[in-house]
Design an enzyme around this catalytic site. Structure first.
Site, short mmCIF file in Angstrom:
data_model
loop_
_atom_site.label_atom_id
_atom_site.label_comp_id
_atom_site.label_asym_id
_atom_site.label_seq_id
_atom_site.Cartn_x
_atom_site.Cartn_y
_atom_site.Cartn_z
N GLY A 49 30.22 28.11 35.30
CA GLY A 49 31.63 28.24 34.91
C GLY A 49 32.16 29.59 35.32
N GLY A 51 35.38 31.02 34.62
CA GLY A 51 36.56 31.53 33.96
C GLY A 51 36.46 33.04 33.85
N ALA A 52 37.39 33.66 33.14
CA ALA A 52 37.42 35.12 33.06
C ALA A 52 36.14 35.70 32.48
CB ALA A 52 38.64 35.56 32.25
N TRP A 53 35.70 35.22 31.33
CA TRP A 53 34.54 35.80 30.66
C TRP A 53 33.26 35.46 31.40
CZ3 TRP A 53 32.23 39.47 28.98
CH2 TRP A 53 31.45 39.59 27.83
N GLY A 54 33.13 34.23 31.89
CA GLY A 54 31.94 33.86 32.65
C GLY A 54 31.80 34.68 33.92
N LYS A 286 39.30 31.66 15.16
CA LYS A 286 40.35 32.67 15.39
C LYS A 286 41.31 32.24 16.49
CE LYS A 286 38.25 34.33 19.24
NZ LYS A 286 38.83 34.50 20.59
N GLN A 376 41.57 27.21 24.52
CA GLN A 376 40.64 26.48 23.66
C GLN A 376 41.14 26.33 22.22
OE1 GLN A 376 36.34 26.60 24.85
NE2 GLN A 376 36.84 28.74 25.17
#
Length: 463
Positions: A49, A51-54, A286, A376
């Site tokens: 994956g 995405g930004a964090w991955g 959150k 999400q």
């Protein structure tokens, strides 16, 4: 494989201190030893994956350990064929030319011309193509180091020692179901680190939450002891830019402690904790309230007073929900509030709420947004609402002392569900909910949770 192309970037931090490369190699050797790797067999790490964090997670590893080519191989998988639209290509060209280091790197790699052609509309770029040069489609303004990109899932994972789940929770089950097909002949058991924040609700045999780590465990058969969750109060782009940050890696002690040491850096402190599922669920919770915060900010022209009123109500609902989920909710208060705070300030879920309230996005556009990725919080709203609507989880309402489903004491969650899931109300409804004169004092909700036996272990699949 791409090595440490920008050595200075990987070893010199913003405060001017250098991080001992020998210390990095020692940490790498320790983890290799623990995994039983032989001298000529590299440790294989793949992020699934992009995405930004991955992407940032893979880039951080590449910056730190990519220089040890014979000892470690770091790759990232993303689906092929995602075209970069013209507007993004033009913006990307501007980013490249505003950064001399990036421009020089691309010229040195003979990769600059394609960005010129894309800027002029003479060529179509693809997401996997630009990721090789260090550009994540969801985070164009933050160039990363070059990455080894694989678009064939089987090739990426079949012999991986450590798999990083950088997928949204809504895609985790499907992709790991496919991965399980490639692991049928495996002798060794991989380690999986999940970065995903989100949940699903299941109502049978009793209402309970399903988290990404549980999805992975069920689809692959990898023991839960080998599956960990990493999360914390951070923004991906800021972490890559060496802003000080911290996170927790949660799971079995055998792996969480050595992995915390392996991932820890002067600007990114990783602690470890045994409470896997609860931290994972809080990471999803959150996101729910961040969407509402974005709506309130947009609808009140960033009124500090209105945002503080919303914060009081949403945190009281989160505290109420944590008392249902864990026997010792006090231990989660700090991490949950910190993660919530940063998400409200700068997270994509808060941004999504703002754009909806301003009319710049519509709900018909779905929850996968170009340039941002998966929102999400939307699916999490549906899951938490469905779960907390079950009468079998009833609690006593303060007015009338009658049993009600827990969601009846969560007016913000109920309103967000009506705005985003059933779509029976507009974003303005979030302000109406805050201004409802019959709304209980947020303190009352917390008192109810603290003075009643609320804990429902079955919600997390525990007896």
């Amino acid at each position: 494989m791409v090595g440490s192309i920008d050595t200075l970037h990987g070893s010199l931090y913003s405060n001017g201190s250098s991080y001992n490369c020998n210390g990095l190699e020692e940490k790498l050797d320790e983890l290799r030893c623990l995994l039983g790797k032989s001298a000529n067999d590299p440790l294989r790490i793949v992020s699934v994956g992009a995405g930004a964090w991955g992407s940032v997670f893979a880039a951080l590893l590449q910056d730190s350990y990519g220089q040890f080519r014979e000892k470690v191989q770091i790759r990232i998988w993303r689906r092929p064929g995602k075209a970069v639209d013209r507007a993004t290509a033009e913006h990307l060209f501007e980013v490249i030319n505003s950064r001399e280091d990036v421009l020089r790197r691309l010229i040195r790699r003979c990769a600059y011309l394609k960005y010129v052609e894309a800027r002029l509309g003479d060529r179509t770029l693809f997401a996997d193509e630009i990721l090789k040069d260090g550009f994540c489609l969801n985070m164009i303004d933050t160039p990363l180091c070059p990455l080894k990109v694989v678009t064939n899932l089987q090739e990426a994972v079949w012999d991986a020692d450590i798999v990083v789940n950088g997928l949204p929770s809504t895609e985790t089950r499907e992709v790991f179901e496919e991965i399980s097909k490639y692991w049928k002949e495996r002798i060794t058991v991989p380690i999986i680190i999940s970065l995903s924040k989100g949940i699903e609700a299941a109502l049978e045999p009793v209402p309970h939450i399903i988290t990404p780590t549980q999805m992975i465990n069920r689809e692959t058969g990898v023991p839960i002891e080998n599956i960990l969750y990493l999360g914390g109060p951070n923004i991906a782009s800021e972490i890559y830019n060496k802003e000080y940050a911290n996170a927790r890696i949660c799971g079995a002690e055998k792996w969480r402690k050595p992995l915390a040491k392996f991932l820890r850096h002067p600007h990114f402190i990783v602690w470890d904790n045994s409470d896997l599922v609860t931290h994972e669920v809080m990471g999803g919770l959150k996101n729910v309230y961040a969407i509402g915060a974005g709506m309130v900010a947009a609808l009140t022209n960033e009124s500090a007073t209105s945002k503080s009123v919303y914060f009081a109500h949403c945190t009281s609902e989160m505290i109420f929900i944590t008392h249902l989920l864990t026997e010792e909710p006090e231990k989660l208060a700090g991490p949950l509030l910190a993660d919530t705070y940063v998400t409200l300030l700068k997270g994509r879920n808060a941004w999504y709420g703002q754009m909806l309230a301003k009319g710049e996005l519509s709900r018909d556009m779905g929850d996968s947004i170009s340039g941002k990725g998966m929102i999400q919080g939307v699916s999490a709203i549906g899951a938490f609402y469905e779960l907390l609507s079950q009468s079998s989880l009833s609690v006593l309402h303060p007015d009338g002392n009658k049993p009600v489903a827990p969601v009846e004491l969560c007016p913000i969650l109920k309103t967000l569900y009506k705005i985003l899931i059933t779509r029976e109300k507009s974003a303005q409804a979030i302000l109406q909910a805050l201004r409802d004169e019959t709304l209980n004092d947020p303190r009352d909700r917390i008192e109810i949770a603290q003075t009643h036996a609320f804990y429902r272990p079955s919600l997390l699949g525990q007896p």
